[in-house]
Scaffold this active site. Structure first.
Site, mmCIF file in Angstrom:
data_model
loop_
_atom_site.group_PDB
_atom_site.id
_atom_site.type_symbol
_atom_site.label_atom_id
_atom_site.label_comp_id
_atom_site.label_asym_id
_atom_site.label_seq_id
_atom_site.Cartn_x
_atom_site.Cartn_y
_atom_site.Cartn_z
ATOM 1 N N GLU A 73 37.088 13.470 -35.756
ATOM 2 C CA GLU A 73 35.631 13.318 -35.839
ATOM 3 C C GLU A 73 35.019 13.651 -34.485
ATOM 4 O O GLU A 73 35.669 13.547 -33.452
ATOM 5 C CB GLU A 73 35.310 11.878 -36.293
ATOM 6 C CG GLU A 73 33.860 11.473 -36.319
ATOM 7 C CD GLU A 73 32.955 12.288 -37.238
ATOM 8 O OE1 GLU A 73 33.010 13.519 -37.197
ATOM 9 O OE2 GLU A 73 32.136 11.684 -37.954
ATOM 10 N N ASP A 74 33.758 14.050 -34.500
ATOM 11 C CA ASP A 74 33.129 14.444 -33.238
ATOM 12 C C ASP A 74 32.782 13.232 -32.371
ATOM 13 O O ASP A 74 33.100 13.189 -31.190
ATOM 14 C CB ASP A 74 31.873 15.315 -33.489
ATOM 15 C CG ASP A 74 30.855 14.684 -34.450
ATOM 16 O OD1 ASP A 74 31.100 13.578 -34.978
ATOM 17 O OD2 ASP A 74 29.800 15.304 -34.681
ATOM 18 N N ASP A 118 29.454 6.476 -32.988
ATOM 19 C CA ASP A 118 28.209 5.965 -32.424
ATOM 20 C C ASP A 118 28.039 4.519 -32.916
ATOM 21 O O ASP A 118 28.655 3.605 -32.382
ATOM 22 C CB ASP A 118 27.089 6.905 -32.895
ATOM 23 C CG ASP A 118 25.757 6.671 -32.234
ATOM 24 O OD1 ASP A 118 25.735 6.346 -31.046
ATOM 25 O OD2 ASP A 118 24.716 6.836 -32.909
ATOM 26 N N PHE A 121 21.802 11.077 -26.117
ATOM 27 C CA PHE A 121 22.004 11.973 -27.258
ATOM 28 C C PHE A 121 22.535 13.319 -26.746
ATOM 29 O O PHE A 121 21.906 13.984 -25.945
ATOM 30 C CB PHE A 121 20.711 12.182 -28.048
ATOM 31 C CG PHE A 121 20.959 12.880 -29.343
ATOM 32 C CD1 PHE A 121 21.481 12.194 -30.435
ATOM 33 C CD2 PHE A 121 20.734 14.249 -29.463
ATOM 34 C CE1 PHE A 121 21.756 12.857 -31.631
ATOM 35 C CE2 PHE A 121 21.002 14.920 -30.646
ATOM 36 C CZ PHE A 121 21.514 14.218 -31.733
ATOM 37 N N ARG A 151 25.451 23.590 -31.934
ATOM 38 C CA ARG A 151 26.881 23.329 -32.130
ATOM 39 C C ARG A 151 27.763 24.317 -31.370
ATOM 40 O O ARG A 151 28.885 24.003 -30.998
ATOM 41 C CB ARG A 151 27.246 23.438 -33.619
ATOM 42 C CG ARG A 151 26.629 22.362 -34.503
ATOM 43 C CD ARG A 151 27.313 22.395 -35.867
ATOM 44 N NE ARG A 151 26.521 21.780 -36.925
ATOM 45 C CZ ARG A 151 26.512 20.476 -37.207
ATOM 46 N NH1 ARG A 151 27.234 19.655 -36.493
ATOM 47 N NH2 ARG A 151 25.777 20.013 -38.195
HETATM 48 P P1 IMP Z 1 27.739 6.622 -36.588
HETATM 49 O O1 IMP Z 1 27.905 6.428 -38.046
HETATM 50 O O2 IMP Z 1 26.490 5.959 -36.051
HETATM 51 O O3 IMP Z 1 28.973 6.267 -35.764
HETATM 52 O O4 IMP Z 1 27.383 8.134 -36.349
HETATM 53 C C1 IMP Z 1 28.263 9.130 -36.368
HETATM 54 C C2 IMP Z 1 27.529 10.436 -36.578
HETATM 55 O O5 IMP Z 1 26.214 10.447 -35.973
HETATM 56 C C3 IMP Z 1 28.289 11.532 -35.891
HETATM 57 O O6 IMP Z 1 29.255 12.092 -36.726
HETATM 58 C C4 IMP Z 1 27.204 12.505 -35.501
HETATM 59 O O7 IMP Z 1 26.961 13.396 -36.572
HETATM 60 C C5 IMP Z 1 25.974 11.680 -35.305
HETATM 61 N N1 IMP Z 1 25.736 11.407 -33.866
HETATM 62 C C6 IMP Z 1 25.786 10.227 -33.221
HETATM 63 N N2 IMP Z 1 25.504 10.350 -31.921
HETATM 64 C C7 IMP Z 1 25.252 11.674 -31.718
HETATM 65 C C8 IMP Z 1 24.898 12.447 -30.553
HETATM 66 O O8 IMP Z 1 24.761 11.970 -29.414
HETATM 67 N N3 IMP Z 1 24.729 13.770 -30.763
HETATM 68 C C9 IMP Z 1 24.880 14.358 -31.983
HETATM 69 N N4 IMP Z 1 25.213 13.680 -33.087
HETATM 70 C C10 IMP Z 1 25.401 12.345 -32.956
HETATM 71 MG MG MG Z 2 29.101 14.310 -37.535
#
Ligand code: IMP
Ligand code: MG
Length: 186
Positions: free
Chosen positions: A104-105, A108, A157, A170
């Site tokens: 996963e990227d 958050d 971000f 991207r």
């Molecule tokens: P989570 O469910 O809040 O952990 O969010 C995960 C998803 O939010 C990631 O797979 C990203 O697509 C997006 N995301 C969260 N932070 C960032 C950021 O700083 N830049 C770009 N995408 C983000």
């Molecule tokens: Mg993502």
């Protein structure tokens, strides 16, 4: 001005250079290859954000593996997920009895991966681990941590190396902080 120069105008700071990312991805791949020696691995790419990380990680790994892909989109605004996840594409292969590593990227709030690990666990894999390029632990809303993590980053971000803002940025080869004026008002 056009293309990458144009995108770079909207970046306030390069957080992780291309060289630093490549070095760390190689270290992660070495560690995973050691940990999974002799095992049958499915490396799962979470589309779209992990696509670049996944491609580099897979090529640096030295063990047998199969690749699979899952398309996930979470409802919310462009910067924050609501935790409600829609699967736009499921895996093609069965993971029952197999060792699955999710690539996963970024983690958050942790909501997306909490949802995903619950879903995949119900399919009875032999094991299930998470490999995230980036982690923003300050933002966590649930109890989850990646098993493998490339970099812990501050609560900013970021875009590039697969990460997007509204579908763009991207293809930047580095991870940079997006200027707040780009997304404020959106
Ligand atoms: P989570 O469910 O809040 O952990 O969010 C995960 C998803 O939010 C990631 O797979 C990203 O697509 C997006 N995301 C969260 N932070 C960032 C950021 O700083 N830049 C770009 N995408 C983000
Ligand atoms: Mg993502």
């Amino acid at each position: 001005m056009w293309g990458k120069e144009f995108m770079a105008q909207n970046i306030s700071e390069v957080l992780l250079t291309e060289e630093r990312i490549q070095k760390r991805v190689k270290e992660l791949a070495d560690q995973i290859s050691r940990d999974y020696q002799g095992k049958e691995v499915v490396l799962l790419c979470i589309l779209k954000g992990a696509c670049i990380f996944f491609a580099d990680l897979a090529r640096a790994m030295t063990i047998h593996m199969q690749m699979d892909f899952m398309g996930i989109s979470s409802y919310g605004d462009a910067q924050k997920t609501s935790g409600i996840v829609r699967i736009s594409k499921d895996m093609d292969t069965s993971i029952t009895g197999r060792h699955v590593i999710i690539a996963e990227d970024i983690m958050d709030s942790g909501l997306t991966l909490t949802y995903l690990t619950q879903l995949l666990s119900s399919r009875n894999p032999a094991s299930l681990r998470i490999c995230c390029l980036l982690d923003k632990p300050e933002r966590r809303e649930c109890e989850i941590t990646p098993d493998y993590c490339g970099f812990i980053i501050p609560n900013k971000f970021v875009v590039g190396y697969g990460l997007d803002y509204c579908g763009e940025y991207r293809n930047l080869p580095y991870v940079g902080v997006l200027k707040p004026e780009v997304y404020s008002g959106s």
